[in-house]
Scaffold this motif. Sequence first.
Motif, PDB file in Angstrom:
ATOM      1  N   GLU A 137      56.023 -15.504 -31.079  1.00 48.14           N
ATOM      2  CA  GLU A 137      55.151 -15.039 -30.007  1.00 48.14           C
ATOM      3  C   GLU A 137      55.372 -15.841 -28.724  1.00 48.14           C
ATOM      4  N   ALA A 138      55.597 -17.147 -28.852  1.00 47.17           N
ATOM      5  CA  ALA A 138      55.848 -17.988 -27.679  1.00 47.17           C
ATOM      6  C   ALA A 138      57.166 -17.597 -27.015  1.00 47.17           C
ATOM      7  N   LYS A 139      58.204 -17.298 -27.807  1.00 47.33           N
ATOM      8  CA  LYS A 139      59.490 -16.871 -27.249  1.00 47.33           C
ATOM      9  C   LYS A 139      59.342 -15.543 -26.502  1.00 47.33           C
ATOM     10  N   ALA A 140      58.589 -14.637 -27.091  1.00 54.19           N
ATOM     11  CA  ALA A 140      58.374 -13.337 -26.464  1.00 54.19           C
ATOM     12  C   ALA A 140      57.588 -13.509 -25.158  1.00 54.19           C
ATOM     13  N   ALA A 141      56.596 -14.381 -25.148  1.00 51.95           N
ATOM     14  CA  ALA A 141      55.809 -14.616 -23.933  1.00 51.95           C
ATOM     15  C   ALA A 141      56.676 -15.247 -22.848  1.00 51.95           C
ATOM     16  N   ARG A 142      57.560 -16.171 -23.228  1.00 55.34           N
ATOM     17  CA  ARG A 142      58.463 -16.775 -22.240  1.00 55.34           C
ATOM     18  C   ARG A 142      59.416 -15.727 -21.656  1.00 55.34           C
ATOM     19  N   ALA A 143      59.904 -14.854 -22.537  1.00 54.12           N
ATOM     20  CA  ALA A 143      60.830 -13.803 -22.072  1.00 54.12           C
ATOM     21  C   ALA A 143      60.116 -12.874 -21.096  1.00 54.12           C
ATOM     22  N   ARG A 144      58.859 -12.491 -21.376  1.00 54.40           N
ATOM     23  CA  ARG A 144      58.093 -11.621 -20.459  1.00 54.40           C
ATOM     24  C   ARG A 144      57.832 -12.332 -19.147  1.00 54.40           C
ATOM     25  N   ALA A 145      57.550 -13.625 -19.227  1.00 55.74           N
ATOM     26  CA  ALA A 145      57.278 -14.384 -18.002  1.00 55.74           C
ATOM     27  C   ALA A 145      58.532 -14.471 -17.146  1.00 55.74           C
TER      28      ALA A 145
END
Length: 106
Positions: free
Chosen positions: A91-99
Motif C-alpha cells: 500500500e505504501a508503494k502504491a501511495a508513493r507511485a500515485r504521489a
Amino acid sequence: MAAPGAGDPLDAKHGKAPLAQRIDPAREKLTPAQLHLMQQAQLAQWQKTLPQRRARNIVTGLGIGALVLGIYGYTIYSISQERFLDELEDEAKAARARALERASVP
C-alpha cells in the motif's frame, strides 16, 4: 520432657505408639545437647525426603521448560505466518507511485 503417660510403649486403649510432642525451642529452655539432637533429627528427616523432592523438582522444571519452549515456538511460528506488514508495504508503494504521478502531471 516426656508426655504424661509416655512411659508405656503402647497406648493401652488404642494399641498405638504415642506421638512425639512438638517443642518450640524459643519458648522452652533446652540444653545445647537437646538442640543438637533436634538439629540432627531435622537433618536426617530432610535427607530422607531429598530424593523425592529432587525428582519432583526435576519433573516440575522440565514441565515449565517445555511450556516456555512451546509458547516461544508458537509465537515465532505465528509471527512468521503474519503478512500484514507485506500488505502495508504494498500500500505504501502504491501511495508513493500515485504521489509521483500527481507531482509529475502539471
